[in-house]
Scaffold this motif. Structure first.
Motif, PDB file in Angstrom:
ATOM      1  N   ASN A  58      36.289  48.090  38.450  1.00 36.75           N
ATOM      2  CA  ASN A  58      36.914  46.775  38.500  1.00 36.75           C
ATOM      3  C   ASN A  58      36.592  45.967  37.246  1.00 36.75           C
ATOM      4  OD1 ASN A  58      36.935  43.738  39.590  1.00 36.75           O
ATOM      5  ND2 ASN A  58      38.240  44.964  40.914  1.00 36.75           N
TER       6      ASN A  58
ATOM      7  N   GLN B  92      38.613  47.274  34.361  1.00 35.24           N
ATOM      8  CA  GLN B  92      39.996  46.790  34.463  1.00 35.24           C
ATOM      9  C   GLN B  92      40.087  45.346  33.962  1.00 35.24           C
ATOM     10  OE1 GLN B  92      40.644  47.301  38.621  1.00 35.24           O
ATOM     11  NE2 GLN B  92      40.642  49.535  38.502  1.00 35.24           N
ATOM     12  N   ASN B  93      39.138  44.522  34.395  1.00 36.34           N
ATOM     13  CA  ASN B  93      39.147  43.112  33.992  1.00 36.34           C
ATOM     14  C   ASN B  93      38.965  42.955  32.483  1.00 36.34           C
ATOM     15  OD1 ASN B  93      39.537  42.211  36.571  1.00 36.34           O
ATOM     16  ND2 ASN B  93      37.422  41.593  36.931  1.00 36.34           N
TER      17      ASN B  93
ATOM     18  N   ASN C  55      41.877  40.316  40.797  1.00 35.63           N
ATOM     19  CA  ASN C  55      41.482  41.725  40.747  1.00 35.63           C
ATOM     20  C   ASN C  55      40.061  41.904  41.271  1.00 35.63           C
ATOM     21  OD1 ASN C  55      42.022  44.495  39.973  1.00 35.63           O
ATOM     22  ND2 ASN C  55      40.519  44.190  38.350  1.00 35.63           N
TER      23      ASN C  55
ATOM     24  N   ARG D 163      39.610  42.047  45.038  1.00 40.49           N
ATOM     25  CA  ARG D 163      39.962  43.276  45.744  1.00 40.49           C
ATOM     26  C   ARG D 163      38.725  44.021  46.239  1.00 40.49           C
ATOM     27  NH1 ARG D 163      42.129  47.420  43.595  1.00 40.49           N
ATOM     28  NH2 ARG D 163      41.434  47.058  41.447  1.00 40.49           N
TER      29      ARG D 163
END
Length: 832
Positions: free
Chosen positions: A766, A769-770, A816, A819
């Motif tokens: 995560n 992704q960020n 995000n 999640r």
């Protein structure tokens, strides 16, 4: 943690308190150690004051000095505290505050977290730096709020402050939106619908329409937009621009140009007297919207802490003057007798005295099944009593309760910085000045080479660059994922004690498990006692149990329990001696009795060959063979079995499903260990390891660059927990083991290991992704905003679209991260 902050602004001289020095040789040793530390010019150590005065030749690094002193065998006492900081909006703010705090003499380390809006500070003990830290934060342009010792009250006040800030933000956004919509509709609608433009010109007039726009845009600029000026202008004056400074420069440029075009158009080149009131107003409005959405999402990231805080009981029924009286929780002291009725929350930690019930401990352990409690059972503050009632004696209150410790652990983990954050820190250190330089370059290039009206193109594109490049998403990318990930972990009964563990656990190759109390229940029972010729079973058991009664080992408890069940009378043992990893010995009724493993018998010179076949048979059944000797003669072989936990097999399968190798490290007999390993499907076995050999066993498993996570629960596991890449302690184990670990499994179930590793992988994915989004967004859109596509296809990025994209980038990162709240644990203890 990230590397300690270093800056030339740090004091050239610092005094370090030192504990542990006793003589002149200590002084000499410490002076030599400090002098060898990087950046140290000179060091003078004073035994009487127990301190070292250190002069630095270059940028000071207190961490290097402290490490040098520790290597020399001494300690520098430090104190830790937290400061809540209001006014931070982006990654550059974080960097600025860290540097400001680090520059205060006496500060060892400063870590600032944008998501929690807190600074975790380490300072030399006795340096009285709190006032100086506050002053440094204020000088940097932010507002310090100290986190005090009353967490509940502080939490309430912090929530109230956040609620006020959110309400003010919502009010400002609503006002800005109401005033901006007419400008946007009239200006943009006029471009899209020619008839609307004609009607506006006829009904209102060109000049009057601009005046209306001016009034509305000015109110937006210096009403709701005033918050940006309050922070941005001082930052510009200090030559330390932040996100607010970018917004101020961008929106003010559009507004000011429009004012000149409205009231003094002759000052502008012919054909360039255009107004951009809609751009300035929409920039302010969209960024306020982004801040509003961001504040709401950031509030949700700390829900786990809020829920943990909410578990606290408000009061307790305490025994006073022959009855039970309702009292505030703060009034309960250790030793009080507390009554808990059906449906009550257990106020503080303690041990049940009378009564019985089932208690829901799910928010502490992650285990949804209520736990039976009866006399002698331990209860935990914050858990929920179900049907029965009971009284118990309070053993831990206030900050010492398990719930308070869990909250501290989660807050510490959420405030941590991962090593991956170091990249963000390096980039943001120069990012905002670079953006301002890029905007200036954009303006100059368009002014020099752009089509007519060149000044208009130059202004619009420079403003777009300033607005789109705000590094909010960069600053939020890592801490928000950490907050949500560690919060979800706490709900599953997994506590990360620091941020490094969250990142390191993802890279685990081998999970090494202690056997007793980790894979097994840790409550062994006696299964076999075969006496040697000339000895009777009951007599040997009575002698052995008398010796083991002096020991606290689980095997000893099993033997004593077996003797008591058979009604044997145990004599008093004297001259008791325990040899860790080998066995115990004592004199009982004038007879010398020794009990232990085969290696203990060998050390005593007693052969055990007579029981070789019996030992093999017992080992194959996963029973640990021990031997008893009386007066130097082999008296019996004893077998103790520690049943494997019902969830151990499932936990091993879950770890293998994650692609991990599983090893077992135990001091147990090799045949017994192999039998347990075969039953559970364990890949590697390191058996017959003495307590001080577990560290070496961990190092052997790490050969070839493998990352090892060690899981244990006992005092003798503490060194191995500290030596492993990541130490994971079973929460039902000893305090020493828990303190040595990086991760704590509150339920005591091994399924939590798979949950922790899977959550680490999910959180790091995560974060990646960020970070990709945050960096890719800026890298790709800044050139577009600057107009590089215009020569190719005529594409330009409006400042309004830039503001919208900037706001959405932060919201995307936060959404995000959220999640992770839906993370489904692979282990059995996942909550519904």
């Amino acid at each position: 943690m990230n590397a300690p902050l270093q800056t030339a602004a740090l004091a050239a001289r610092q005094t370090f308190p030192i504990s542990g020095m006793t003589c002149a040789s200590c002084v000499r040793r410490v002076e030599q150690a400090i002098a060898a530390a990087p950046g140290v010019a000179a060091a003078t150590v004073n035994l009487a004051t127990e301190s070292a005065d250190v002069a630095f030749a270059a940028g000071a690094d207190p961490q290097g000095v402290i490490a040098a002193i520790a290597t020399a065998g001494y300690e520098v006492p430090v104190e830790r505290f937290e400061v809540e900081i209001a006014g931070m909006t982006c990654a550059s703010c974080v960097r600025r505050v860290e540097l400001a705090i680090a520059a205060v003499p006496g500060i060892v380390k400063a870590l600032v977290n944008l998501a929690t809006e807190r600074a975790s500070v380490e300072a030399l003990a006795g340096s009285a730096v709190r006032a100086a830290v506050d002053a440094a934060i204020v000088k940097a342009g932010y507002e310090p709020r100290h986190v005090g010792a009353a967490p509940a009250g502080e939490a309430d006040s912090r929530e109230a402050a956040r609620a006020r800030d959110y309400s003010a933000l919502k009010r400002d956004f609503a006002l800005a939106a109401v005033l901006t919509v007419p400008i946007f509709v009239a200006e943009m609608g006029g471009h899209l619908i020619p008839d609307l433009h004609l009607w506006l010109m006829e009904a209102i007039g060109h000049r009057s329409l601009y005046l209306v726009f001016f009034v509305l845009a000015t109110i937006v600029q210096f009403g709701p937009g005033l918050r940006f000026y309050r922070k941005g202008v001082p930052a510009l004056i200090r030559l330390a621009p932040d996100m607010n400074a970018l917004v101020v420069l961008g929106s003010t440029a559009a507004w000011a140009y429009s004012v000149v075009a409205t009231f003094a158009p002759r000052l502008l080149p012919e054909g360039t007297a255009n107004v951009y009131y809609e751009a300035s107003a929409v920039i302010i409005t969209l960024i306020l919207l982004g801040r509003l959405l961001e504040a709401k999402a950031k509030g949700r990231t700390s829900e786990a802490i809020k829920r943990l805080m909410g578990l606290k009981a408000k009061s307790a029924r305490v025994a006073r003057d022959g009855g039970f009286v309702e009292m505030p929780l703060e009034a309960v002291v250790a030793g009080d007798v507390v009554e808990v009725r059906p449906g009550d929350k257990v106020p503080v930690d303690g041990v049940v005295l009378t009564g019985s019930s089932f208690v829901d401990e799910s928010m502490i352990s992650g285990e949804p099944v209520p736990v039976a409690k009866a006399e002698g059972a331990e209860v935990v503050g914050g858990t929920l009593n179900k049907t029965g009632s009971f009284t118990y004696r309070a053993t831990k209150v206030g900050a010492d309760t398990l719930l308070a410790q869990i909250i501290r652990m989660v807050e510490t983990a959420q405030g941590s910085k991962l090593p991956i954050q170091a990249l963000v820190d390096k980039v943001t250190a120069w990012f905002v000045p670079a953006v301002m330089a890029a905007a200036l370059l954009t303006f100059v290039l368009w002014l020099a080479f752009g089509p007519e009206p060149a000044v208009t193109f130059a202004l619009v594109n420079a403003v777009a660059v300033l607005i789109i490049a705000c590094p909010c998403a960069m600053g939020l990318a890592t801490p928000t994922s950490i907050m949500v990930g560690t919060g979800r972990a706490a709900e599953l009964g997994v506590l990360f004690r620091n941020g490094e563990a969250l990142q390191s656990l993802k890279a685990t190759d081998v999970v090494a498990l202690d056997k007793t109390g980790t894979l097994t229940a840790g409550r062994p029972h006696l299964t076999d006692l075969v006496p040697a010729a000339g000895f009777d079973r009951a007599g040997v058991l009575a002698l052995v149990a008398a010796v083991e009664a002096k020991s606290e080992h689980p095997v000893a408890a099993a033997i004593v329990a077996a003797a008591e069940e058979q009604g044997l009378v145990l004599a008093e043992a004297v001259d008791f001696a325990a040899v860790p990893g080998f066995g115990v010995a004592a004199r009982v009724g004038g007879r010398q009795v020794a009990v232990g493993a085969d290696r203990y018998m060998a050390e005593l010179g007693i052969g055990v060959e007579a029981f070789a076949e019996a030992a093999r048979s017992l080992g194959d059944k996963a029973r640990t063979p021990l031997y008893a000797a009386v007066d130097g003669r082999l008296a019996a072989i004893i077998a103790v079995a520690d049943p494997v936990k019902p969830t151990s097999g499932e936990a091993i399968r879950a770890l293998k499903a994650l692609g991990l190798k599983v090893a077992m490290i135990t001091g147990d007999n090799r045949r017994t260990a192999q039998a347990v390993a075969a039953e559970l499907g364990i890949d590697e076995v390191v058996a017959e390891v003495l307590p001080d050999g577990k560290v070496e066993a961990v190092k052997r498993l790490a050969a070839g660059g493998r990352a090892v996570a060690f899981v244990g629960d006992g005092i003798n596991d503490a060194p191995a927990l500290a030596a492993a890449d990541v130490g994971i302690a079973i929460g039902t184990g000893t305090d020493v083991a828990i303190e040595s670990a990086d991760v704590v499994l509150m339920s005591g179930e091994l399924t939590g290991v798979a949950n922790a590793i899977a959550l680490s992988k999910a959180t790091m994915a995560n974060i990646r992704q960020n970070l990709f989004w945050a960096f890719a967004y800026n890298v790709s859109l800044i050139p577009v905003a600057a107009g590089v596509l215009y020569p190719l296809n005529g594409t330009l990025l409006s400042p309004m679209l830039a503001a919208g994209a900037m706001a959405l980038s932060s919201v995307f990162v936060l959404a995000n991260a959220m999640r992770l709240k839906r993370f489904a644990a692979p282990g059995r203890q996942a909550l519904a």
